[in-house]
Scaffold this motif. Sequence first.
Motif, PDB file in Angstrom:
ATOM      1  N   MET A   1       0.814  -1.347   0.063  1.00 41.96           N
ATOM      2  CA  MET A   1      -0.188  -0.118  -0.022  1.00 41.96           C
ATOM      3  C   MET A   1       0.937   1.413   0.198  1.00 41.96           C
ATOM      4  N   PRO A   2       0.403   2.137  -0.564  1.00 43.44           N
ATOM      5  CA  PRO A   2       1.290   3.603  -0.285  1.00 43.44           C
ATOM      6  C   PRO A   2       1.437   4.053   0.969  1.00 43.44           C
ATOM      7  N   ALA A   3       2.374   4.765   1.333  1.00 43.20           N
ATOM      8  CA  ALA A   3       2.662   5.286   2.733  1.00 43.20           C
ATOM      9  C   ALA A   3       1.345   5.999   3.315  1.00 43.20           C
ATOM     10  N   HIS A   4       1.090   5.790   4.498  1.00 38.99           N
ATOM     11  CA  HIS A   4       0.193   6.428   5.068  1.00 38.99           C
ATOM     12  C   HIS A   4      -1.397   6.232   4.761  1.00 38.99           C
ATOM     13  N   VAL A   5      -1.532   5.238   3.873  1.00 40.85           N
ATOM     14  CA  VAL A   5      -2.818   4.843   3.313  1.00 40.85           C
ATOM     15  C   VAL A   5      -3.120   3.506   4.124  1.00 40.85           C
ATOM     16  N   LYS A   6      -4.410   3.568   4.829  1.00 36.48           N
ATOM     17  CA  LYS A   6      -4.720   2.431   5.534  1.00 36.48           C
ATOM     18  C   LYS A   6      -5.922   1.757   4.659  1.00 36.48           C
ATOM     19  N   PRO A   7      -5.919   0.440   3.945  1.00 35.06           N
ATOM     20  CA  PRO A   7      -6.730   0.021   3.454  1.00 35.06           C
ATOM     21  C   PRO A   7      -7.994  -0.128   4.133  1.00 35.06           C
ATOM     22  N   GLU A   8      -9.183  -0.073   3.268  1.00 34.09           N
ATOM     23  CA  GLU A   8     -10.429  -0.117   3.823  1.00 34.09           C
ATOM     24  C   GLU A   8     -10.990  -1.354   3.338  1.00 34.09           C
ATOM     25  N   PRO A   9     -11.584  -2.400   4.157  1.00 36.32           N
ATOM     26  CA  PRO A   9     -12.477  -3.511   3.626  1.00 36.32           C
ATOM     27  C   PRO A   9     -13.580  -3.164   2.993  1.00 36.32           C
ATOM     28  N   PHE A  10     -14.110  -4.036   2.274  1.00 38.94           N
ATOM     29  CA  PHE A  10     -15.737  -3.936   1.668  1.00 38.94           C
ATOM     30  C   PHE A  10     -16.611  -4.673   2.877  1.00 38.94           C
ATOM     31  N   THR A  11     -17.742  -4.295   3.013  1.00 38.77           N
ATOM     32  CA  THR A  11     -18.748  -4.749   3.899  1.00 38.77           C
ATOM     33  C   THR A  11     -19.043  -6.356   3.744  1.00 38.77           C
ATOM     34  N   LYS A  12     -19.327  -6.948   4.754  1.00 39.10           N
ATOM     35  CA  LYS A  12     -19.778  -8.339   4.734  1.00 39.10           C
ATOM     36  C   LYS A  12     -20.801  -8.694   3.379  1.00 39.10           C
ATOM     37  N   ASP A  13     -21.779  -7.734   3.393  1.00 37.54           N
ATOM     38  CA  ASP A  13     -22.719  -8.065   2.380  1.00 37.54           C
ATOM     39  C   ASP A  13     -22.291  -7.845   0.930  1.00 37.54           C
ATOM     40  N   GLU A  14     -21.181  -6.797   0.939  1.00 34.62           N
ATOM     41  CA  GLU A  14     -20.828  -6.613  -0.378  1.00 34.62           C
ATOM     42  C   GLU A  14     -19.710  -7.895  -1.038  1.00 34.62           C
ATOM     43  N   VAL A  15     -19.321  -8.694  -0.082  1.00 36.31           N
ATOM     44  CA  VAL A  15     -18.389  -9.446  -0.611  1.00 36.31           C
ATOM     45  C   VAL A  15     -18.882 -10.979  -0.133  1.00 36.31           C
ATOM     46  N   LYS A  16     -20.012 -11.212   0.388  1.00 34.80           N
ATOM     47  CA  LYS A  16     -20.512 -12.440   0.791  1.00 34.80           C
ATOM     48  C   LYS A  16     -20.303 -13.592   0.038  1.00 34.80           C
ATOM     49  N   PHE A  17     -20.708 -13.342  -1.401  1.00 38.92           N
ATOM     50  CA  PHE A  17     -20.594 -14.412  -2.452  1.00 38.92           C
ATOM     51  C   PHE A  17     -19.060 -14.660  -2.858  1.00 38.92           C
TER      52      PHE A  17
END
Length: 311
Positions: A190-206
Amino acid sequence: MSAGYVSVTKSSQFNEFDNDQVDNIQFYRPKEGGPFRFKNTYNNLREKPWFLFVAVGLAILFLVIVISVIAVSVHGSPPAPKVPQYDKYMSKENGLQFYPIPMDETVLIKFRPMIYNSYRHYYSFLNGYLSDYHVMHQINNSVYTRCSKDYAPGDKVCRFTLADLGDQCTTHKEYGYHAGNPCILFVLKMPAHVKPEPFTKDEVKFTLGDRWSPDHIGISCEGTTDTDRDLIGSKYIGDIDPIQYFPKEGFPTYFYRNLNGATDFLHPLVMIKFNTLPDFHYIQVTCRAWIKNIDIDQTDDYSTTFAVYKH
């Protein structure tokens, strides 16, 4: 001489014998067994009415075995399919990266199970890359600490050891290559000082299913084309998935944080094991890290494609 042989004592070593010297001559009968016994057994069997049929049957069986061995040695393994043209391996400054890097620096990982020389390069590469993740390299508590979603100081290195990768993809198991179930290592940059954000459970449930975690960036792999997906399969082997993830949740987000200038960064890892790859097929696999806070034009950076050929 089959009836016996004559032993002459020292006093009788001359051309003619007289009656007084007969007592010095000893007669011996041959011992039972040895070539004489074998010859008698063979003669007895040959007289049996079924002997000819058995002999002919054994001769035919021997001939079939010889022809089979010759056929295998001539034809060998099934002809290898035509090698597709694959892209060159690209190192990324930011994005999802896979290892090991193949020797020809393409994206094709090619090996033969149980033949060490065919996967020695991959084995050595992974051993070298993972050397910093040995627990003995992280024992200094003034430098390393165990991080969590609630505790990840910017002036220390978050510990990530080989134990976090489970017990399936290890150097002792030759990272699965010996058994034909290769493990591929993934790193999320990841780029410096960037914290990755996960998708919600419903968005990636499949896509992620029960592997989803609010504190991790999930990763998923599948065949690139319909044919690739069919070859990998979707069924379990007993209670084992065709594709296994270690750790199953993916990359912990709390590793990606603001660091003090002098603090080193140790990337978290994910090891992915492929359990159902068939022999003699070029299979292309696409893997993606499910990060929500990236620009649409950066999506390709956070997915990666490679190929595997097992022969």
